[in-house]
Design a protein around this motif. Structure first.
Motif, short mmCIF file in Angstrom:
data_model
loop_
_atom_site.label_atom_id
_atom_site.label_comp_id
_atom_site.label_asym_id
_atom_site.label_seq_id
_atom_site.Cartn_x
_atom_site.Cartn_y
_atom_site.Cartn_z
N GLU A 67 0.83 -1.21 0.00
CA GLU A 67 0.00 0.00 0.00
C GLU A 67 0.87 1.27 0.00
O GLU A 67 0.59 2.22 -0.74
CB GLU A 67 -0.94 -0.02 1.21
N ILE A 68 1.90 1.27 0.82
CA ILE A 68 2.80 2.43 0.88
C ILE A 68 3.47 2.64 -0.47
O ILE A 68 3.53 3.76 -0.98
CB ILE A 68 3.86 2.24 2.01
N LYS A 69 3.98 1.56 -1.07
CA LYS A 69 4.69 1.67 -2.35
C LYS A 69 3.77 2.06 -3.51
O LYS A 69 4.20 2.70 -4.45
CB LYS A 69 5.41 0.35 -2.68
N ARG A 70 2.50 1.66 -3.41
CA ARG A 70 1.55 2.01 -4.47
C ARG A 70 1.39 3.53 -4.56
O ARG A 70 1.37 4.11 -5.64
CB ARG A 70 0.19 1.34 -4.20
N ASP A 71 1.29 4.18 -3.40
CA ASP A 71 1.11 5.63 -3.36
C ASP A 71 2.44 6.41 -3.35
O ASP A 71 2.47 7.58 -3.67
CB ASP A 71 0.29 6.03 -2.13
N ASN A 72 3.50 5.74 -2.93
CA ASN A 72 4.82 6.38 -2.81
C ASN A 72 5.88 5.44 -3.36
O ASN A 72 6.58 4.77 -2.59
CB ASN A 72 5.12 6.69 -1.33
N PRO A 73 6.02 5.37 -4.68
CA PRO A 73 6.95 4.40 -5.29
C PRO A 73 8.40 4.51 -4.81
O PRO A 73 9.12 3.53 -4.84
CB PRO A 73 6.86 4.71 -6.78
N ASN A 74 8.80 5.68 -4.33
CA ASN A 74 10.18 5.85 -3.87
C ASN A 74 10.37 5.57 -2.38
O ASN A 74 11.47 5.77 -1.86
CB ASN A 74 10.67 7.27 -4.19
N ALA A 75 9.32 5.13 -1.70
CA ALA A 75 9.43 4.84 -0.27
C ALA A 75 10.48 3.76 -0.03
O ALA A 75 10.61 2.82 -0.81
CB ALA A 75 8.08 4.37 0.26
N LYS A 76 11.23 3.92 1.06
CA LYS A 76 12.26 2.95 1.42
C LYS A 76 11.80 2.18 2.65
O LYS A 76 11.56 2.78 3.70
CB LYS A 76 13.58 3.67 1.69
N VAL A 77 11.67 0.86 2.49
CA VAL A 77 11.18 0.00 3.56
C VAL A 77 12.14 -1.17 3.75
O VAL A 77 12.54 -1.81 2.78
CB VAL A 77 9.76 -0.54 3.25
N ILE A 78 12.49 -1.43 5.01
CA ILE A 78 13.25 -2.63 5.35
C ILE A 78 12.33 -3.51 6.19
O ILE A 78 11.78 -3.05 7.19
CB ILE A 78 14.53 -2.29 6.15
N MET A 79 12.13 -4.74 5.76
CA MET A 79 11.27 -5.67 6.49
C MET A 79 12.09 -6.40 7.56
O MET A 79 13.26 -6.71 7.35
CB MET A 79 10.66 -6.70 5.53
N CYS A 80 11.42 -6.66 8.69
CA CYS A 80 12.05 -7.37 9.80
C CYS A 80 11.15 -8.54 10.17
O CYS A 80 9.94 -8.36 10.29
CB CYS A 80 12.17 -6.47 11.02
N SER A 81 11.75 -9.71 10.38
CA SER A 81 10.93 -10.84 10.77
C SER A 81 11.75 -11.91 11.43
O SER A 81 12.94 -12.07 11.14
CB SER A 81 10.21 -11.43 9.56
N ALA A 82 11.10 -12.66 12.32
CA ALA A 82 11.76 -13.81 12.93
C ALA A 82 11.75 -14.97 11.94
O ALA A 82 12.47 -15.93 12.10
CB ALA A 82 11.05 -14.19 14.22
N MET A 83 10.91 -14.87 10.93
CA MET A 83 10.82 -15.93 9.94
C MET A 83 11.76 -15.63 8.78
O MET A 83 11.49 -14.74 7.99
CB MET A 83 9.40 -16.03 9.38
N GLY A 84 12.85 -16.36 8.70
CA GLY A 84 13.82 -16.10 7.66
C GLY A 84 13.67 -16.98 6.44
O GLY A 84 14.60 -17.16 5.69
N GLN A 85 12.47 -17.58 6.26
CA GLN A 85 12.30 -18.47 5.12
C GLN A 85 12.44 -17.73 3.82
O GLN A 85 12.03 -16.58 3.69
CB GLN A 85 10.91 -19.15 5.13
N GLN A 86 13.00 -18.41 2.85
CA GLN A 86 13.24 -17.87 1.52
C GLN A 86 11.97 -17.25 0.94
O GLN A 86 11.99 -16.17 0.37
CB GLN A 86 13.75 -19.00 0.61
#
Length: 119
Positions: A67-86
């Motif tokens: 949703e963020i990228k749809r309205d703001n294509p240049n947004a910078k997001v780093i995802m964090c998760s305990a699940m490191g699955q490919q």
């Protein structure tokens, strides 16, 4: 120094990430507990970077980054998760995330990802 939004349903994770980032002279401009808050806070705070958990109530991090990228294509997001699955890593990048960090947080890895995404 960047203006960073942290979104994670676990307060402890927000505090941990916040202290790593503050030590590196970044400014924490806001905190959210779910994807809906992430979208709202992004629109209102216009941070340089969002650090976002994947598994959260109400709206997942994956839905929020789309949703963020749809309205703001240049947004910078780093995802964090305990699940490191490919599969999750690939989904995050496809959704528009610039990087992926696995919990528990390694300070060096967090700062390396932040510096790379911001440069």
């Amino acid at each position: 120094m960047a203006r960073i939004l942290i979104v994670d349903d676990a307060k402890f994770m927000r505090v941990t990430l916040g202290s790593i980032l503050k030590k590196a002279d970044h400014e924490i401009v806001g905190e959210g507990e779910n994807g809906k808050e992430a979208v709202y806070l992004f629109e209102n705070l216009k941070p340089d970077l969002v650090m976002m958990d994947i598994t959260m109530p109400e709206m997942s991090g994956l839905e929020a980054v789309r949703e963020i990228k749809r309205d703001n294509p240049n947004a910078k997001v780093i995802m964090c998760s305990a699940m490191g699955q490919q599969k999750v890593v690939v989904e995050s990048i496809e959704a528009g995330a610039k990087d992926f960090i696995i919990k528990p947080f390694d300070e060096g890895r967090v700062l390396e990802a932040v510096n790379r995404v911001l440069s």
